[in-house]
Design a protein around this motif. Structure first.
Motif, PDB file in Angstrom:
ATOM      1  N   CYS A  66       0.810  -1.218   0.000  1.00  0.00           N
ATOM      2  CA  CYS A  66       0.000   0.000   0.000  1.00  0.00           C
ATOM      3  C   CYS A  66       0.844   1.269   0.000  1.00  0.00           C
ATOM      4  O   CYS A  66       0.500   2.252  -0.663  1.00  0.00           O
ATOM      5  CB  CYS A  66      -0.952   0.003   1.187  1.00  0.00           C
ATOM      6  SG  CYS A  66      -0.113  -0.109   2.789  1.00  0.00           S
ATOM      7  N   MET A  75      -0.355   7.048   2.911  1.00  0.00           N
ATOM      8  CA  MET A  75      -0.068   5.740   3.502  1.00  0.00           C
ATOM      9  C   MET A  75       1.443   5.657   3.686  1.00  0.00           C
ATOM     10  O   MET A  75       2.204   5.794   2.722  1.00  0.00           O
ATOM     11  CB  MET A  75      -0.560   4.626   2.560  1.00  0.00           C
ATOM     12  CG  MET A  75      -0.683   3.284   3.203  1.00  0.00           C
ATOM     13  SD  MET A  75      -2.059   3.139   4.374  1.00  0.00           S
ATOM     14  CE  MET A  75      -3.465   3.079   3.284  1.00  0.00           C
ATOM     15  N   HIS A  85      -1.865   5.851   8.236  1.00  0.00           N
ATOM     16  CA  HIS A  85      -2.576   6.570   7.179  1.00  0.00           C
ATOM     17  C   HIS A  85      -2.902   7.973   7.664  1.00  0.00           C
ATOM     18  O   HIS A  85      -3.417   8.153   8.767  1.00  0.00           O
ATOM     19  CB  HIS A  85      -3.870   5.822   6.832  1.00  0.00           C
ATOM     20  CG  HIS A  85      -4.620   6.437   5.712  1.00  0.00           C
ATOM     21  ND1 HIS A  85      -5.686   7.289   5.910  1.00  0.00           N
ATOM     22  CD2 HIS A  85      -4.459   6.348   4.372  1.00  0.00           C
ATOM     23  CE1 HIS A  85      -6.155   7.680   4.741  1.00  0.00           C
ATOM     24  NE2 HIS A  85      -5.431   7.128   3.794  1.00  0.00           N
ATOM     25  N   PRO A 105      -6.897  -1.514   3.678  1.00  0.00           N
ATOM     26  CA  PRO A 105      -7.452  -0.171   3.483  1.00  0.00           C
ATOM     27  C   PRO A 105      -8.914  -0.264   3.035  1.00  0.00           C
ATOM     28  O   PRO A 105      -9.237  -0.985   2.097  1.00  0.00           O
ATOM     29  CB  PRO A 105      -6.575   0.426   2.364  1.00  0.00           C
ATOM     30  CG  PRO A 105      -5.336  -0.404   2.360  1.00  0.00           C
ATOM     31  CD  PRO A 105      -5.780  -1.773   2.763  1.00  0.00           C
ATOM     32  N   LYS A 116      -7.942   2.807   7.665  1.00  0.00           N
ATOM     33  CA  LYS A 116      -7.452   1.465   7.976  1.00  0.00           C
ATOM     34  C   LYS A 116      -7.028   1.363   9.431  1.00  0.00           C
ATOM     35  O   LYS A 116      -6.881   2.368  10.118  1.00  0.00           O
ATOM     36  CB  LYS A 116      -6.276   1.100   7.072  1.00  0.00           C
ATOM     37  CG  LYS A 116      -5.069   1.998   7.273  1.00  0.00           C
ATOM     38  CD  LYS A 116      -3.849   1.526   6.533  1.00  0.00           C
ATOM     39  CE  LYS A 116      -3.089   0.454   7.235  1.00  0.00           C
ATOM     40  NZ  LYS A 116      -2.660   0.757   8.589  1.00  0.00           N
TER      41      LYS A 116
END
Length: 195
Positions: A66, A75, A85, A105, A116
């Motif tokens: 991510c 992120m 995040h 996420p 998240k």
């Protein structure tokens, strides 16, 4: 040092307290986003079928997919190794959600951004203790902490993947699972149970 979760699949009764407490913490009042997801599976063939539950959140991977694709830096990996995040920087492009093999996420339609699990960083910083999902579990099937300490506490028969999960090879997730035998069986016999 790496932080992560321990999940005892043998103790889990599938009550959903971990998932509900997490949705409550995020104030998700609608169906959809589940930063901690509890899913039920059936595996095997008659007459040796078995059921098991898996409780997953963000695995705070050593090599998170991510963070590599996020165009704004929303992120990112924190100093303590947790994958975090920044809601203020997120543009809701879903790049992280599409890249994460674990579905960590989750898109929040009301806010137009992804959110998240952050292992309840703000709560733990303010009050100490565990992430809310850990304390909500009535069977004490969840724990959180330094990965080496969790390995020492719970033993060596732990895995980082089981049936219903993607391969742990590329992301190196920080999750330790004490699996049920059925969760280590044949992928071809796996069936998700929709409740």
């Amino acid at each position: 040092m790496a932080y992560g979760f321990y999940f005892n699949q043998q103790r889990c009764i599938g009550c959903g307290a971990c998932q509900i407490s997490c949705k409550d913490k995020f104030d998700f009042q609608t169906a959809g986003p589940r930063p901690r997801r509890m899913d039920n599976f059936e595996a095997g063939t008659f007459p040796t079928c078995s059921m098991f539950t898996t409780s997953l959140a963000c695995n705070h991977c050593d090599n998170p997919a991510c963070t590599e694709v996020c165009p704004t830096g929303a992120m990112f990996k924190g100093a303590d190794g947790l994958v975090l995040h920044d809601d203020e920087v997120c543009i809701g492009c879903l790049s992280c959600a599409n890249a994460c093999p674990y579905g960590a996420p989750q898109f929040n339609e009301e806010k137009g951004i992804v959110q998240k699990c952050d292992a309840c960083s703000a709560l733990r910083e303010a009050f100490g203790g565990n992430p809310i999902c850990v304390d909500a579990c009535p069977m004490r099937a969840l724990d959180f902490g330094d990965m080496e300490e969790l390995r020492a506490k719970y033993g060596g028969d732990l895995v980082s993947e089981c049936l219903g999960m993607p391969s742990a090879e590329t992301t190196s997730p920080n999750i330790l699972i004490e699996p049920r035998e059925a969760a280590l069986g044949d992928e071809a016999t796996l069936r998700a149970i929709i409740l």
